[in-house]
Design an enzyme around this catalytic site. Sequence first.
Site, mmCIF file in Angstrom:
data_model
loop_
_atom_site.group_PDB
_atom_site.id
_atom_site.type_symbol
_atom_site.label_atom_id
_atom_site.label_comp_id
_atom_site.label_asym_id
_atom_site.label_seq_id
_atom_site.Cartn_x
_atom_site.Cartn_y
_atom_site.Cartn_z
ATOM 1 N N HIS A 37 0.842 -1.206 0.000
ATOM 2 C CA HIS A 37 0.000 0.000 0.000
ATOM 3 C C HIS A 37 0.878 1.257 0.000
ATOM 4 O O HIS A 37 0.594 2.223 -0.713
ATOM 5 C CB HIS A 37 -0.870 0.048 1.265
ATOM 6 N N GLN A 61 -17.946 -6.857 -2.469
ATOM 7 C CA GLN A 61 -16.961 -7.700 -3.161
ATOM 8 C C GLN A 61 -16.631 -8.975 -2.384
ATOM 9 O O GLN A 61 -15.757 -9.737 -2.800
ATOM 10 C CB GLN A 61 -15.705 -6.907 -3.501
ATOM 11 N N LYS A 148 -0.187 -4.583 -8.856
ATOM 12 C CA LYS A 148 -0.234 -5.659 -9.863
ATOM 13 C C LYS A 148 -0.395 -7.026 -9.230
ATOM 14 O O LYS A 148 -0.572 -8.011 -9.934
ATOM 15 C CB LYS A 148 1.043 -5.642 -10.706
HETATM 16 O O1 PAF Z 1 -7.637 -4.114 -3.841
HETATM 17 C C1 PAF Z 1 -8.381 -3.689 -2.942
HETATM 18 O O2 PAF Z 1 -7.952 -3.412 -1.818
HETATM 19 C C2 PAF Z 1 -9.866 -3.533 -3.218
HETATM 20 O O3 PAF Z 1 -10.328 -4.528 -4.066
HETATM 21 C C3 PAF Z 1 -10.256 -2.126 -3.740
HETATM 22 C C4 PAF Z 1 -9.604 -1.837 -5.084
HETATM 23 C C5 PAF Z 1 -9.831 -1.075 -2.730
HETATM 24 C C6 PAF Z 1 -11.762 -2.041 -3.926
HETATM 25 O O4 PAF Z 1 -12.441 -2.250 -2.724
#
Ligand code: PAF
Length: 285
Positions: A37, A61, A148
């Site tokens: 991050h 998700q 990626k």
């Molecule tokens: O990769 C993530 O952490 C999540 O899928 C995202 C892109 C923040 C969407 O909730």
Amino acid sequence: MRVIKSVKEMQEFSDSLRNRGEKIAFVPTMGYFHHGHLSLMDEGRKSGDCLIISIYVNPTQFGPGEDLEKYPRDFETDRELSEERGVDVIFCPSNSEMYPEHYQTFVDVEGVTRNLCGLSRPYHFRGVTTICAKLFNIVKPHVAIFGKKDFQQLVTVQRMAADLNMDIEVIGMPTVRESDGLAMSSRNTYLKKEERESALSLIRSIKLAKELYDNGERKTGKIIEEAQKFIEEHPYTKIDYVKICDAATMNDIEYIEGEAVLALAVEVGITRLIDNYVFGNPLDI
Ligand code: PAF
């Protein structure tokens, strides 16, 4: 650094930045930061005048029985790390702010989401593209930065941005790894001590595949077989998929000709790990 929770306040703030001609860089996250991050934030700091990140564990998700409730969260530490990294704004809305009563709109990218993680997590990408589209409309970035490691997610969001004529550059940054090669992920915290060696079977099988490719092997069946065999030799592992796909369409291929990606998803104990390698590229380790 500002912390914004309301959609309206975020939109007004982004409008004011755009009116002043400032370039907005955006890193969407679900929090519980690791160096992966932080590397996205560093890139954001370089590519925009204002760096906005979001921290939001997006319920749409996650499928039934997945780890939505136990997904790790630590806002205070994330806030401190963001501040150190030079983030200007954290957008961290509540569920009711993002999905108010009567919510009923979803974004579904077709082709590229139907293979790999889309097979075992059928609602996952619909949730990802929906939240990314919403976040893009709220934060109004010029550039959005993704890792990626989630290769299929990156391709999917790029597809969505292109198909829906979103005026946003979506860029992907290399996977950041632990010193032993394990791809960084907030979910690595679920791994038990005795499972760690097995978790390394992902990067080690990628190295094996790379070696076969570098020595001239182009039949995907052969490379997949060797990689699978290697992973299966490790305790606690259960393969979800080991596949080689066209890197643009995400369709399975029999021979490696154009840009191809080896994609893996393996459960190690209760932890679902993913990793990938684009053939012909240096391995980011
Ligand atoms: O990769 C993530 O952490 C999540 O899928 C995202 C892109 C923040 C969407 O909730």
